[in-house]
Structure formats: C-alpha cells, structure tokens
Write a protein that holds these residues in place. Structure first.
Motif, PDB file in Angstrom:
ATOM      1  N   GLY A 140       8.496   0.161  -0.680  1.00  0.00           N
ATOM      2  CA  GLY A 140       7.792   0.979   0.289  1.00  0.00           C
ATOM      3  C   GLY A 140       7.104   0.109   1.329  1.00  0.00           C
ATOM      4  O   GLY A 140       7.235  -1.116   1.340  1.00  0.00           O
ATOM      5  N   HIS A 141       6.344   0.734   2.183  1.00  0.00           N
ATOM      6  CA  HIS A 141       5.652   0.031   3.273  1.00  0.00           C
ATOM      7  C   HIS A 141       4.189  -0.250   2.947  1.00  0.00           C
ATOM      8  O   HIS A 141       3.457  -0.738   3.804  1.00  0.00           O
ATOM      9  CB  HIS A 141       5.755   0.843   4.562  1.00  0.00           C
ATOM     10  N   GLY A 142       3.768   0.074   1.736  1.00  0.00           N
ATOM     11  CA  GLY A 142       2.393  -0.209   1.344  1.00  0.00           C
ATOM     12  C   GLY A 142       1.502   1.019   1.404  1.00  0.00           C
ATOM     13  O   GLY A 142       1.810   2.023   2.059  1.00  0.00           O
ATOM     14  N   THR A 143       0.385   0.937   0.718  1.00  0.00           N
ATOM     15  CA  THR A 143      -0.545   2.064   0.592  1.00  0.00           C
ATOM     16  C   THR A 143      -1.149   2.441   1.939  1.00  0.00           C
ATOM     17  O   THR A 143      -1.639   1.588   2.680  1.00  0.00           O
ATOM     18  CB  THR A 143      -1.657   1.696  -0.401  1.00  0.00           C
ATOM     19  N   GLY A 144      -1.105   3.726   2.261  1.00  0.00           N
ATOM     20  CA  GLY A 144      -1.681   4.224   3.515  1.00  0.00           C
ATOM     21  C   GLY A 144      -0.926   3.810   4.755  1.00  0.00           C
ATOM     22  O   GLY A 144      -1.488   3.812   5.857  1.00  0.00           O
ATOM     23  N   SER A 145       0.360   3.502   4.610  1.00  0.00           N
ATOM     24  CA  SER A 145       1.115   2.858   5.690  1.00  0.00           C
ATOM     25  C   SER A 145       1.846   3.823   6.604  1.00  0.00           C
ATOM     26  O   SER A 145       2.458   3.376   7.579  1.00  0.00           O
ATOM     27  CB  SER A 145       2.140   1.894   5.073  1.00  0.00           C
ATOM     28  N   PHE A 146       1.834   5.114   6.335  1.00  0.00           N
ATOM     29  CA  PHE A 146       2.731   6.019   7.061  1.00  0.00           C
ATOM     30  C   PHE A 146       2.531   5.959   8.569  1.00  0.00           C
ATOM     31  O   PHE A 146       3.494   5.797   9.332  1.00  0.00           O
ATOM     32  CB  PHE A 146       2.548   7.455   6.572  1.00  0.00           C
ATOM     33  N   LEU A 147       1.301   6.071   9.039  1.00  0.00           N
ATOM     34  CA  LEU A 147       1.053   6.098  10.477  1.00  0.00           C
ATOM     35  C   LEU A 147       1.455   4.780  11.133  1.00  0.00           C
ATOM     36  O   LEU A 147       2.153   4.769  12.158  1.00  0.00           O
ATOM     37  CB  LEU A 147      -0.416   6.396  10.746  1.00  0.00           C
ATOM     38  N   ALA A 148       1.038   3.668  10.547  1.00  0.00           N
ATOM     39  CA  ALA A 148       1.346   2.364  11.135  1.00  0.00           C
ATOM     40  C   ALA A 148       2.842   2.089  11.130  1.00  0.00           C
ATOM     41  O   ALA A 148       3.404   1.610  12.122  1.00  0.00           O
ATOM     42  CB  ALA A 148       0.612   1.260  10.368  1.00  0.00           C
ATOM     43  N   ALA A 149       3.519   2.399  10.027  1.00  0.00           N
ATOM     44  CA  ALA A 149       4.955   2.156   9.940  1.00  0.00           C
ATOM     45  C   ALA A 149       5.723   3.053  10.903  1.00  0.00           C
ATOM     46  O   ALA A 149       6.710   2.629  11.520  1.00  0.00           O
ATOM     47  CB  ALA A 149       5.437   2.382   8.512  1.00  0.00           C
ATOM     48  N   GLN A 150       5.266   4.291  11.056  1.00  0.00           N
ATOM     49  CA  GLN A 150       5.922   5.215  11.979  1.00  0.00           C
ATOM     50  C   GLN A 150       5.800   4.720  13.413  1.00  0.00           C
ATOM     51  O   GLN A 150       6.780   4.751  14.184  1.00  0.00           O
ATOM     52  CB  GLN A 150       5.304   6.602  11.854  1.00  0.00           C
ATOM     53  N   GLN A 151       4.629   4.246  13.794  1.00  0.00           N
ATOM     54  CA  GLN A 151       4.394   3.812  15.165  1.00  0.00           C
ATOM     55  C   GLN A 151       5.118   2.512  15.504  1.00  0.00           C
ATOM     56  O   GLN A 151       5.311   2.199  16.682  1.00  0.00           O
ATOM     57  CB  GLN A 151       2.892   3.661  15.410  1.00  0.00           C
ATOM     58  N   GLN A 152       5.511   1.767  14.480  1.00  0.00           N
ATOM     59  CA  GLN A 152       6.247   0.523  14.720  1.00  0.00           C
ATOM     60  C   GLN A 152       7.715   0.770  15.022  1.00  0.00           C
ATOM     61  O   GLN A 152       8.426  -0.130  15.477  1.00  0.00           O
ATOM     62  CB  GLN A 152       6.126  -0.388  13.496  1.00  0.00           C
TER      63      GLN A 152
END
Length: 346
Positions: free
Chosen positions: A224-236
C-alpha cells in the motif's frame, strides 16, 4: 482478536512509508484505535457482565434520544441545528436510525411484555429515516438489516412473502415521502451525469475516489501507500488531478487496501468473519444483534469509511465487544478453585 491487533500493527508500520505528512498519517492511525481497543473491551466486559448489558441499554437509550430530538426538530418543537433535523451529520444520523429500527424489531419478537413499545419504536425509527433523515447510506443499511431479519427469523417459504412486503413498503415510502423519492431520483441523475474526473456530485465523487483507489491498489498491492496516504497519493497522480480532494475514498475496504495493501484488507475481512463465527455461539437474541452490528458495518463500509469515522467506528467497537462478551465464560475465582481441589473426590 489477534487479527485486530495485527491490522493495527500493520497500520502503525505504514506510518514509516506513508505518502502523507507525518502529522496526517498519525492522525489517521488514531482513527483506527478501535482495533487496539476491541480485545481490551471484550476482556473487560467479559469480567463484568452487567457492564456489557448496560452498554447495550445506554446505546439504545442514546439512539432513542437522538430520534426523539430529531422528531421534535421536524415538528418545530425545538430549533433545528447545523445538521438540520438532527444533532449529527445526516449520514451518521440515518445510520443509527437504521440500527435502532433493527434493534427494536429484535426486541419486539423476543420481549413479549413490551412488544407494543418496541414495535412503536421500530415504526418511529423507520418513519424518521424515510421521511425526515436525508442519509442514503442509512436507507441502504436499513434495507440490508431488514433482509437480515427476514433470513434470521422466518422460514424459507415465508421469506418470499416478507421480501414482497418489504418491496411494497419501499414503494409506499417512495410515493409518500419527498425525502425518500428525491434522494432516489438524485442518485439516478448523478449516475447519468457522471463524467470521470469531473464529478462534483455525491455519487460521482465516490465513483472517482473508488476508481482512484483501484489505480493506487494496483500500483502497490502488497504494502500500500502507507497509513493516511489516500489524499497525498491521489494528488501525486496525473489522472487524479481534476478530482475533488478527499482524505478517504468513502469505502472502508478500498481505503484499507490503499493504505496497507491487500494483506491489510484481508486482515479486516478476517476480523469480521471471525466475529460472525463467534456470534453464532451466543444466545439467540445476542446472536441476532451481533449479526446486525456486523451487517450494518459490512453495508455501510461500501459507501463510507466507517472504521475511519468516529461515531460508527465506536458503535462497532463497543457493541460488538459488549455482545461478544456475553458468550465468554467468566473467570472462576481463585479461592473457589482452591476449595474445590482441597475437597477432593466425593
């Protein structure tokens, strides 16, 4: 309970490689404290059965209070608050009205002395959900809980009649409730108008976030992209630049898989399956209620990240722990064991 601790440990490890800022990742981990507290609450409540019973009683009392205040607001007996005819956000309110309706229905069939009272509560909660509360998540959870009740309580031949009555009731709500019909029609409109990456409607944004989640899971399926990562990973990601920002995809299953990969999702499903299996050993009423708690979580997590949300997550924690504790044998006092061993064979 081991799976709950393992999932929390996996989320804690996810802090080390999260795409989110450290403060945001830590805040997300705190939202999953239910996983850490679940085995603790089961252990404590199993030693104090009365506390578990009181937890259930106070939960029902809280839902009743929430419903009565909502009705008072709808009837202009008290002023409405920021959330309209509720003290809570409409998604949360509708979820608890669905659960209250199911709980009252279980009590009505098991407690003959107060059957009429619980039938009245069931009808009031149902009416509040379809005529007052605008939350579609709660309406979906209600439908799933009613189907669960039919499967739990009725024989095979009666189930078809009960499902037919449920369909007729829903048609009746649609014809008589602007609250319900408008929400259903809005769903159809939002689906028809959906354009990937450009949606601004509730349903459309969910579609975008779910598609973004699938892309992110495909990129890193194991860790996965790490805990709490959805917003940051999406914006990347370039394909996510036009989407409305969100710190979660409004789907708990996808959210966990984005954060800690397929293994994290598997642990979450294992927790729920183990609790369902353990619930089969409970007394009939508690077994039905336990299945209701889990079904509400199963269904609601399709449309929202319920473990990540405070109210619903804590409902799951306390109620599943309180109900599971009723099936745990209380510890035998040490002095009783010593006296029995000293007595010897008769």
């Amino acid at each position: 309970m081991l799976f709950a601790l393992l999932l929390f440990a996996l989320l804690a490890i996810g802090l080390g490689y999260s795409a989110a800022e450290p403060a945001d990742a830590l805040d997300a981990l705190k939202k999953y404290r239910e996983l850490l507290l679940l085995p603790v609450m089961v252990s404590l409540l199993s030693m104090h059965r009365l506390a578990g019973q009181r937890a259930e009683q106070f939960f029902v009392a809280g839902c009743l209070t929430l419903m009565l205040i909502s009705w008072a607001m709808a009837l202009n007996l008290v002023p409405s608050e920021r959330y309209g005819n509720s003290l809570l956000f409409h998604i949360t309110h509708s979820f608890f009205m669905a659960v209250l309706a199911y709980w009252a229905l279980i009590y009505a069939v098991n407690r003959q002395s107060r059957r009429l009272l619980w039938i009245a509560v069931f009808l009031a909660a149902t009416a509040n959900l379809f005529y007052i509360a605008p939350g579609r998540t709660g309406m979906f959870v209600y439908l799933c809980l009613m189907l669960l009740f039919i499967m739990q309580r009725l024989s095979r031949w009666k189930r078809l009649s009960a499902i037919a009555l449920l369909v007729i009731a829903l048609i009746g709500f649609y014809c008589t409730s602007a609250n319900f019909s408008q929400r259903i029609e809005l769903v159809a409109q939002e689906i028809a108008a959906y354009q990937p990456g450009q949606a601004r409607s509730s349903i459309g944004q969910r579609f975008d976030w779910w598609m973004a989640s699938l892309h992110l899971i495909a990129e890193r399926p194991l860790l996965g992209h790490g805990t709490g990562s959805f917003l940051a990973a999406q914006q990347q990601q370039k394909w996510g630049s036009d989407m409305q920002p969100s710190n979660n995809p409004h789907n708990e299953y996808l959210f966990l898989a984005v954060q800690v990969g397929i293994p994290g999702l598997a642990l979450f499903l294992a927790i729920l399956l183990c609790q369902w299996r353990e619930g089969l050993r409970l007394p009939p009423e508690k077994k039905n209620l336990m299945q209701g708690v889990l079904t509400a979580l199963y269904a609601g997590s399709l449309m929202n990240s319920l473990m990540f949300d405070s109210h619903q997550g804590h409902f799951y924690l306390f109620m599943s722990a309180a109900l599971m504790a009723t099936g745990v044998e209380p510890p035998v006092p040490t002095d009783a064991v010593e006296k029995d061993s000293m007595a010897g064979p008769h």
